[in-house]
Design an enzyme around this catalytic site. Sequence first.
Site, PDB file in Angstrom:
ATOM      1  N   GLU A 126       0.859  -1.195   0.000  1.00 44.51           N
ATOM      2  CA  GLU A 126       0.000   0.000   0.000  1.00 44.51           C
ATOM      3  C   GLU A 126       0.889   1.236   0.000  1.00 44.51           C
ATOM      4  OE1 GLU A 126      -2.349  -0.280   3.541  1.00 44.51           O
ATOM      5  OE2 GLU A 126      -3.363  -2.109   2.856  1.00 44.51           O
ATOM      6  N   THR A 157       2.125  -6.265  -9.498  1.00 46.22           N
ATOM      7  CA  THR A 157       2.477  -6.942 -10.746  1.00 46.22           C
ATOM      8  C   THR A 157       1.270  -7.754 -11.215  1.00 46.22           C
ATOM      9  OG1 THR A 157       4.727  -7.165  -9.935  1.00 46.22           O
ATOM     10  CG2 THR A 157       4.116  -8.529 -11.822  1.00 46.22           C
ATOM     11  N   ASP A 239       7.893 -16.145   1.374  1.00 44.97           N
ATOM     12  CA  ASP A 239       9.030 -17.087   1.470  1.00 44.97           C
ATOM     13  C   ASP A 239       9.233 -17.769   0.118  1.00 44.97           C
ATOM     14  OD1 ASP A 239       9.307 -16.488   4.150  1.00 44.97           O
ATOM     15  OD2 ASP A 239       8.467 -18.386   4.883  1.00 44.97           O
ATOM     16  N   GLY A 241       7.806 -16.757  -2.790  1.00 42.02           N
ATOM     17  CA  GLY A 241       7.958 -15.732  -3.829  1.00 42.02           C
ATOM     18  C   GLY A 241       9.403 -15.291  -3.967  1.00 42.02           C
ATOM     19  N   GLN A 335      29.814  -2.614 -18.642  1.00 38.68           N
ATOM     20  CA  GLN A 335      31.213  -2.166 -18.633  1.00 38.68           C
ATOM     21  C   GLN A 335      32.022  -2.876 -19.724  1.00 38.68           C
ATOM     22  OE1 GLN A 335      31.573   0.251 -16.585  1.00 38.68           O
ATOM     23  NE2 GLN A 335      33.734   0.679 -16.901  1.00 38.68           N
ATOM     24  N   GLY A 338      31.181  -1.582 -23.036  1.00 41.40           N
ATOM     25  CA  GLY A 338      31.568  -0.178 -23.215  1.00 41.40           C
ATOM     26  C   GLY A 338      30.389   0.643 -23.712  1.00 41.40           C
ATOM     27  N   GLU A 362       9.287  -7.788  -3.679  1.00 42.64           N
ATOM     28  CA  GLU A 362       9.210  -8.945  -2.763  1.00 42.64           C
ATOM     29  C   GLU A 362      10.224  -8.810  -1.613  1.00 42.64           C
ATOM     30  OE1 GLU A 362       7.960 -12.684  -4.188  1.00 42.64           O
ATOM     31  OE2 GLU A 362       7.323 -11.879  -6.108  1.00 42.64           O
TER      32      GLU A 362
HETATM   33  N1  CAA Z   1       6.038 -17.200   7.809  1.00 36.35           N
HETATM   34  C1  CAA Z   1       5.044 -17.292   8.730  1.00 36.35           C
HETATM   35  N2  CAA Z   1       4.844 -16.348   9.689  1.00 36.35           N
HETATM   36  C2  CAA Z   1       5.677 -15.310   9.707  1.00 36.35           C
HETATM   37  C3  CAA Z   1       6.725 -15.168   8.784  1.00 36.35           C
HETATM   38  C4  CAA Z   1       6.894 -16.178   7.812  1.00 36.35           C
HETATM   39  N3  CAA Z   1       7.862 -16.096   6.898  1.00 36.35           N
HETATM   40  N4  CAA Z   1       7.391 -14.015   9.035  1.00 36.35           N
HETATM   41  C5  CAA Z   1       6.791 -13.467  10.100  1.00 36.35           C
HETATM   42  N5  CAA Z   1       5.765 -14.248  10.515  1.00 36.35           N
HETATM   43  C6  CAA Z   1       4.877 -14.010  11.647  1.00 36.35           C
HETATM   44  C7  CAA Z   1       5.693 -13.862  12.944  1.00 36.35           C
HETATM   45  O1  CAA Z   1       5.904 -15.098  13.552  1.00 36.35           O
HETATM   46  C8  CAA Z   1       4.794 -12.965  13.788  1.00 36.35           C
HETATM   47  O2  CAA Z   1       3.795 -13.753  14.366  1.00 36.35           O
HETATM   48  P1  CAA Z   1       3.083 -13.350  15.798  1.00 36.35           P
HETATM   49  O3  CAA Z   1       2.222 -12.165  15.547  1.00 36.35           O
HETATM   50  O4  CAA Z   1       2.300 -14.567  16.164  1.00 36.35           O
HETATM   51  O5  CAA Z   1       4.203 -13.046  16.755  1.00 36.35           O
HETATM   52  C9  CAA Z   1       4.143 -12.070  12.728  1.00 36.35           C
HETATM   53  O6  CAA Z   1       4.226 -12.753  11.467  1.00 36.35           O
HETATM   54  C10 CAA Z   1       4.822 -10.723  12.623  1.00 36.35           C
HETATM   55  O7  CAA Z   1       6.186 -10.948  12.327  1.00 36.35           O
HETATM   56  P2  CAA Z   1       7.284  -9.808  12.547  1.00 36.35           P
HETATM   57  O8  CAA Z   1       7.178  -9.314  13.952  1.00 36.35           O
HETATM   58  O9  CAA Z   1       8.586 -10.363  12.079  1.00 36.35           O
HETATM   59  O10 CAA Z   1       6.733  -8.671  11.563  1.00 36.35           O
HETATM   60  P3  CAA Z   1       7.302  -7.239  11.201  1.00 36.35           P
HETATM   61  O11 CAA Z   1       6.195  -6.271  11.237  1.00 36.35           O
HETATM   62  O12 CAA Z   1       8.527  -6.951  12.001  1.00 36.35           O
HETATM   63  O13 CAA Z   1       7.676  -7.395   9.643  1.00 36.35           O
HETATM   64  C11 CAA Z   1       9.025  -8.025   7.769  1.00 36.35           C
HETATM   65  C12 CAA Z   1       8.509  -8.362   9.170  1.00 36.35           C
HETATM   66  C13 CAA Z   1       9.906  -9.219   7.412  1.00 36.35           C
HETATM   67  C14 CAA Z   1       9.822  -6.741   7.727  1.00 36.35           C
HETATM   68  C15 CAA Z   1       7.827  -7.916   6.798  1.00 36.35           C
HETATM   69  O14 CAA Z   1       7.068  -6.769   7.045  1.00 36.35           O
HETATM   70  C16 CAA Z   1       8.273  -7.932   5.356  1.00 36.35           C
HETATM   71  O15 CAA Z   1       8.533  -8.987   4.793  1.00 36.35           O
HETATM   72  N6  CAA Z   1       8.344  -6.720   4.700  1.00 36.35           N
HETATM   73  C17 CAA Z   1       8.598  -6.650   3.270  1.00 36.35           C
HETATM   74  C18 CAA Z   1       7.308  -6.812   2.518  1.00 36.35           C
HETATM   75  C19 CAA Z   1       7.508  -7.270   1.100  1.00 36.35           C
HETATM   76  O16 CAA Z   1       8.352  -8.106   0.809  1.00 36.35           O
HETATM   77  N7  CAA Z   1       6.668  -6.738   0.225  1.00 36.35           N
HETATM   78  C20 CAA Z   1       6.691  -7.140  -1.134  1.00 36.35           C
HETATM   79  C21 CAA Z   1       5.270  -7.261  -1.634  1.00 36.35           C
HETATM   80  S1  CAA Z   1       5.015  -8.335  -2.973  1.00 36.35           S
HETATM   81  C22 CAA Z   1       5.630  -7.585  -4.327  1.00 36.35           C
HETATM   82  O17 CAA Z   1       6.704  -7.145  -4.342  1.00 36.35           O
HETATM   83  C23 CAA Z   1       4.682  -7.367  -5.421  1.00 36.35           C
HETATM   84  C24 CAA Z   1       4.786  -8.070  -6.667  1.00 36.35           C
HETATM   85  O18 CAA Z   1       3.837  -7.946  -7.342  1.00 36.35           O
HETATM   86  C25 CAA Z   1       5.929  -8.889  -7.162  1.00 36.35           C
END
Ligand code: CAA
Length: 378
Positions: A126, A157, A239, A241, A335, A338, A362
Amino acid sequence: MFDLTEDQKAIRSMARDFARAEILPGAMARDRDHTWAADLYAGLSELGMMGMFVPEEYGGAGLDVLSYVVALEEICYADASVGVTMSVQNSLAGWPILAFGTHEQKLKYLEPLATGKVFGCYALTEPMAGSDAGSQRTRAEKVDGGYRLTGNKMWITNGPVADIIVTYGNLDVESRHRGVCAFIVEKAFSGYAVGKVEEKMGLRSSCTSELVYDDLRVPAENLLHTEREGFKVAMATLDGGRIGIAAQALGIAQRCLDLSVTYANERKTFGKPIAQHQAIQWKIADMRSRIEAARLLTWRAAALKDAGERCTAEASMAKLMASETANFCAYEAVQIFGGYGYSQEYEVERLYRDARITTLYEGTSEIQRLVIAKATLG
Ligand code: CAA
């Protein structure tokens, strides 16, 4: 030695043949004209590549993640724009429905996705929730018979062409990720619209847009998984993706290396092919070493996923190393070429632009490091 099975090699060679015969020849023209390659997706669907790990009972090819990774690298070697569409269809739209959907949801949505009758997308990001994906502001409210979603998604995408949208809304913005729910939305649902279509630096023959949810009505049976568990659906989906984006980056990097080798053996300076200058030899050696290291990380993450093990940190390591490698190789390829490398008449110019997105979407490289550090430090 870690190698592929005979079946995986056969999939790779099928993907390679299709990519080099059908996808590669038009890649530069599609990039220049921003052309969506509808006929290519029909071909990929016939080969089972739009639903690679969807089981056969739901219309897919029933293959493993490693097969998907080697096939996707080959497609992206030819054109990463086509590859990202395939990647989103498999990893981001099909997989969460397969992993978290009810039997009815799988029956309804997987077959059309896997056979390429429709396109899917994954709408999480968002305007104020990119890297900080947990701060979802799209509101989800319970109404008679289901939910009402209000908000905007961006950088999606396949957004302009998607019929099936795996998306997220928050029942309680105050509790951040703990209020997030996942939904399967159909393009035809009332209140759904495609917003601004992005003009991008690279991947210009893939399509990306904003999505607008204005009182979007989602029936109760289209909740994916359980209420307030949507953030875990989103993260688990990423994971897989991220392994796909690692494969995409490898395809770009390998193409940069192959073009550089051919050019270095042909182009002469100071009376000999530039391949005979140590300055160029070192670049080639570094490119190959980084690609092979990143490929092993990517295959390992895929193998872990195939074994049903959690692969969060491994997927991030693969994506981090492969995407940084793609950018390194694209830089070095320009590079080596050139001035020609800066010209739109040469493919490395497109590869340089296409590589750039791989460290961003991602999850940026910074987010991958954050995930890896968290898994390492506890
Ligand atoms: N699998 C399952 N559960 C998971 C997990 C995973 N890989 N990662 C985190 N969780 C769970 C945690 O266990 C936690 O659970 P509880 O609430 O029970 O404790 C919960 O999710 C929250 O986890 P975090 O505290 O680690 O969350 P955070 O707010 O600190 O954020 C982050 C973690 C890794 C930074 C995450 O926000 C993130 O991945 N950010 C990047 C987002 C992203 O990749 N966006 C791309 C969008 S897709 C795209 O690009 C579009 C396209 O079209 C190609």
